[in-house]
Design an enzyme around this catalytic site. Structure first.
Site, mmCIF file in Angstrom:
data_model
loop_
_atom_site.group_PDB
_atom_site.id
_atom_site.type_symbol
_atom_site.label_atom_id
_atom_site.label_comp_id
_atom_site.label_asym_id
_atom_site.label_seq_id
_atom_site.Cartn_x
_atom_site.Cartn_y
_atom_site.Cartn_z
ATOM 1 N N ASP A 33 0.820 -1.217 0.000
ATOM 2 C CA ASP A 33 0.000 0.000 0.000
ATOM 3 C C ASP A 33 0.851 1.263 0.000
ATOM 4 O O ASP A 33 1.976 1.276 0.505
ATOM 5 C CB ASP A 33 -0.883 0.038 1.258
ATOM 6 N N HIS A 175 3.796 -2.027 3.229
ATOM 7 C CA HIS A 175 3.687 -0.664 2.710
ATOM 8 C C HIS A 175 4.984 -0.266 2.006
ATOM 9 O O HIS A 175 6.058 -0.368 2.612
ATOM 10 C CB HIS A 175 3.404 0.335 3.842
#
Length: 216
Positions: A33, A175
């Site tokens: 992400d 992430h």
């Protein structure tokens, strides 16, 4: 506060969202992400390539606009792309019209039927609105949250938590962000090496569509 392993009750409260896939298949669905950005996203791509691993990148539209060459690198490597809104909006504190417009603004760049709400926070009204406007949309959550974004978490503990929580069909969140990089840089290659040794296949999210198991 956050939970590394998503509790079953949460999956049952939102059965229309994707939390994990078939537990009978020795597959892991890696997701990243908040990118794409220089340095971090290329590191992820290089590390994934080393293990012939495919993943899904939930991209922030603003980052795609700022770093188009990095975005093209992700696509060229054969990974799946998902929508993560244009401005990383927090659904619980954003009105539905603003939220859906931000989704659309990102979609103009990423062109994906996969969507992950930033922070995993989304109102039922927003879910309904997104599905009404996009018949084939899959709203993707997770069942393993790495915690790589947590500055207080030691890399070794981050790795231990991810490895202990992941199982067949897990959707794992990392992430590709500067904040997460100190932990991601340590955890990702070690986790991939371990999972590869254990015989796992690393699958793109769109290749697992239709193989979801609600509530498991």
């Amino acid at each position: 506060m956050y939970l590394i392993k998503t509790p079953l009750i949460l999956k049952k409260l939102y059965p229309g969202l994707i939390w994990n896939f078939n537990r009978d298949r020795r597959c892991i669905y890696l997701t990243f992400d908040d990118g794409p950005i220089p340095i971090v996203t290329p590191f992820v791509l290089k590390t994934l390539k080393r293990y012939n691993a495919k993943a899904t990148f939930f991209c922030i539209g603003d980052n795609v606009q700022k770093h188009p060459k990095v975005f093209e690198q992700v696509k060229a490597a054969g990974h799946a792309i998902g929508n993560h809104t244009f401005n990383h909006l927090r659904g619980w504190s954003t009105d539905t019209p603003t939220y859906t417009e931000n989704f659309k603004k990102c979609d103009e760049l990423v062109h994906s039927q996969l969507f992950r709400p930033p922070y995993g926070r989304i109102k039922r009204a927003q879910i309904k609105a997104l599905k009404a406007d996009n018949n084939n949309i899959d709203i993707v959550m997770w069942d393993v949250l790495s915690g790589d974004f947590d500055n207080s978490l030691e890399p070794e503990k981050c790795l231990k938590g991810v490895l202990s929580a992941t199982q067949n069909g897990s959707v794992v969140v990392f992430h590709d962000s500067l904040k997460a990089f100190p932990r991601l840089e340590y955890v990702l290659p070690r986790a991939l090496a371990y999972w590869n040794k254990m015989g796992y296949e690393f699958v793109r999210m769109e290749d697992g569509r239709g193989k979801m198991e609600d509530g498991l």
